[in-house]
Design an enzyme around this catalytic site. Sequence first.
Site, PDB file in Angstrom:
ATOM      1  N   THR A   1      12.074  29.495  57.055  1.00 40.38           N
ATOM      2  CA  THR A   1      13.354  29.031  57.581  1.00 40.38           C
ATOM      3  C   THR A   1      14.260  30.232  57.408  1.00 40.38           C
ATOM      4  O   THR A   1      13.836  31.260  56.912  1.00 40.38           O
ATOM      5  CB  THR A   1      13.764  27.792  56.749  1.00 40.38           C
ATOM      6  OG1 THR A   1      12.859  26.729  57.071  1.00 40.38           O
ATOM      7  CG2 THR A   1      15.166  27.313  56.981  1.00 40.38           C
TER       8      THR A   1
ATOM      9  N   THR B   1      15.859  26.630  61.337  1.00 44.18           N
ATOM     10  CA  THR B   1      14.408  26.693  61.110  1.00 44.18           C
ATOM     11  C   THR B   1      13.584  26.420  62.362  1.00 44.18           C
ATOM     12  O   THR B   1      14.009  25.683  63.259  1.00 44.18           O
ATOM     13  CB  THR B   1      14.010  25.663  60.027  1.00 44.18           C
ATOM     14  OG1 THR B   1      12.627  25.808  59.725  1.00 44.18           O
ATOM     15  CG2 THR B   1      14.269  24.235  60.457  1.00 44.18           C
TER      16      THR B   1
ATOM     17  N   SER C   1      14.913  19.906  53.732  1.00 46.96           N
ATOM     18  CA  SER C   1      15.446  20.345  52.434  1.00 46.96           C
ATOM     19  C   SER C   1      16.535  21.389  52.589  1.00 46.96           C
ATOM     20  O   SER C   1      17.033  21.900  51.582  1.00 46.96           O
ATOM     21  CB  SER C   1      14.332  20.946  51.588  1.00 46.96           C
ATOM     22  OG  SER C   1      13.414  19.963  51.224  1.00 46.96           O
TER      23      SER C   1
ATOM     24  N   ASP D   1       7.398  18.035  59.258  1.00 45.91           N
ATOM     25  CA  ASP D   1       8.323  17.646  58.179  1.00 45.91           C
ATOM     26  C   ASP D   1       8.438  16.122  58.039  1.00 45.91           C
ATOM     27  O   ASP D   1       9.047  15.623  57.090  1.00 45.91           O
ATOM     28  CB  ASP D   1       9.716  18.260  58.407  1.00 45.91           C
ATOM     29  CG  ASP D   1       9.860  19.609  57.702  1.00 45.91           C
ATOM     30  OD1 ASP D   1       8.927  20.014  56.978  1.00 45.91           O
ATOM     31  OD2 ASP D   1      10.905  20.253  57.883  1.00 45.91           O
TER      32      ASP D   1
ATOM     33  N   ASN E   1      10.458  25.701  61.238  1.00 47.52           N
ATOM     34  CA  ASN E   1       9.530  25.158  60.250  1.00 47.52           C
ATOM     35  C   ASN E   1       8.543  26.237  59.822  1.00 47.52           C
ATOM     36  O   ASN E   1       8.857  27.042  58.975  1.00 47.52           O
ATOM     37  CB  ASN E   1       8.844  23.878  60.709  1.00 47.52           C
ATOM     38  CG  ASN E   1       8.206  23.165  59.526  1.00 47.52           C
ATOM     39  OD1 ASN E   1       8.687  23.305  58.408  1.00 47.52           O
ATOM     40  ND2 ASN E   1       7.139  22.429  59.735  1.00 47.52           N
TER      41      ASN E   1
ATOM     42  N   GLY F   1      12.808  28.338  52.358  1.00 45.66           N
ATOM     43  CA  GLY F   1      11.857  28.083  51.272  1.00 45.66           C
ATOM     44  C   GLY F   1      11.316  26.666  51.223  1.00 45.66           C
ATOM     45  O   GLY F   1      10.798  26.268  50.178  1.00 45.66           O
TER      46      GLY F   1
HETATM   47  N1  GLY Z   1      11.453  22.952  57.777  1.00 43.53           N
HETATM   48  C1  GLY Z   1      12.067  23.140  56.518  1.00 43.53           C
HETATM   49  C2  GLY Z   1      13.139  22.157  56.222  1.00 43.53           C
HETATM   50  O1  GLY Z   1      13.750  21.651  57.149  1.00 43.53           O
HETATM   51  O2  GLY Z   1      13.432  21.865  55.103  1.00 43.53           O
END
Ligand code: GLY
Length: 568
Positions: free
Chosen positions: A379, A397, A451, A421, A399, A471
């Site tokens: 991300t 992101t 996250s 996700d 992903n 991360g």
């Molecule tokens: N793809 C990472 C997040 O959205 O947390």
Amino acid sequence: MRYLILLGMTVCTLHTACAQQKINDLHPYDYTIEKDIKVLHGAVVSAHPLASRVGAMILQQGGNAVDAAIATQLALAVVYPGAGNIGGGGFLVGHLKNGRNIAIDYRETAPAKAYRDMYLDSAGNPVTQLSLDGPLAAGIPGTVAGLFASMKYAKLPFVKLIDPAIFLAEKGFVITAADAEGLNTYKGDFEKLNTTKTVFVKNEPWKAGDTLVQKELAHTLTLIRNKGTAGFYQGETAANMVAEMNRGKGIISLQDLKNYKARERNAVAFNYKGYTIVTMPLPSSGGICLQQLMGMVENYPLSQWGFQSPQSIQLMVEAERRAYADRAQFLGDPDFVKVPMAKLTDKKYLAARMQDFTPGKAGSSDHTKAGVFPESEETTHLSIIDDEGNAIAVTTTLNGHFGSRTVVAKSGFLLNNEMDDFSVKPGVPNMYGLVGTEANSIAPHKRMLSSMTPTLVLQQNQVLYSLGTPGGSTIITSVFQTLINALEFGMSPSDAINKPKFHHQWLPDQVAVEPDFPDSTIQSLEGMGYKVVKRGYIGRTEIIKRAPESRYLEASGDKRGDDSAAGY
Ligand code: GLY
């Protein structure tokens, strides 16, 4: 522009000369990484030096932090294709000069044809590749809608914000060693997951100093420049996306694209020892988990215990165990699931959650109930503070690194693989060993839990910090540690992000630590009964501090990548 090298920091002194910069002054073939700068007016820090420079140029041309955030994201979509994007999604958190906090949600959504068990085989087992590779892994991209939703807080016309990105895509830019390594690593995937040749693949390996030109992406950006959101969600670009779906068993339709909407949300804002922390609400778990983590450690003497003393780490690890267990059990898209927000963030609840914490003795995830969630770590984050009192934190992101690794033919941008996700199958661990629950199961139009934790710290309603990081599941714990490093241990912005990190996410029941984490501390944790595992780097945190006394901005890019700061 003249630079003075002062105590290892770069100080831009000639404001008026800076203001006259034109796009051509970007120097896409000759640029340097600036890790730590100290400037008086405005600063930008992001994962790529050229993107940070674009943002700083926009500030110098009279734009505010929102203008710079839009331009920096667009530049990242060109110069950092691994995570910068127009084919993904993100979150923007801001504090405006009028004192208002804003949160813009442009997370991808599941297509209308998506359904709960779409990534399971006939025996009911998850088929991981389906949610990770190729067009079927993509959610409906949100970034372009998010950029236009942000425009209501911007000052400059959109064309001025997108022109640097078009320039970089059209003329190309010189890639770094890290860029070359990323492109070489994913060459096989680009070949396997695309039916047409992409600019990311060439016969001989990429090397630092090669030029990456993206003519098709420049064309798509020009359509967006001229037609607004319709240049992406309708017409030629939308048709190219749907054609890509048809070639690769994807399910995003023209109607899905036309219907996509970014959403404004109420930012999470909470008090920590007199500071106000402003961050992202659901569908990111970041804000609520950060509030839980800070609330769970608030009543303990962390500053007295000291940075990464065994006591401090143990307390933070046990808070992480409990917050991640709650995340798994309760959190999902708030438009689809009822989340007990007030209860989860209640100070009495958080204190009670820590009642079974035993100093010197490892807790157990068998006793701390709940489940977790799937996430990739690739991300990107950018932070900006301007001269007017506005501050922005954006995390965005695709992903996985390069998302689904599928490039939309003739449009030149990568599609995300954000569908991974979601909890592909509640209760079953995904490829990262993480478990999910029903709250985050797949449903049409639903946003997958994230996250991402773009965060601001205010003191007396003035911005003190803007920060955030990529991360995956480690995002929340990286932001947590950076805040504790700065607010409790009094570290400089650079130290706060660069000191070795650790991470616990309830399951697996282990403390993951970075390669440079001290062995003596690992032994102390093992002595308490923790399983400690060494892993690669955790996050790439960007941070800016507005020092209240001097009004100088200190901006630092993480040591773990090409992250770079720019300002004036
Ligand atoms: N793809 C990472 C997040 O959205 O947390």
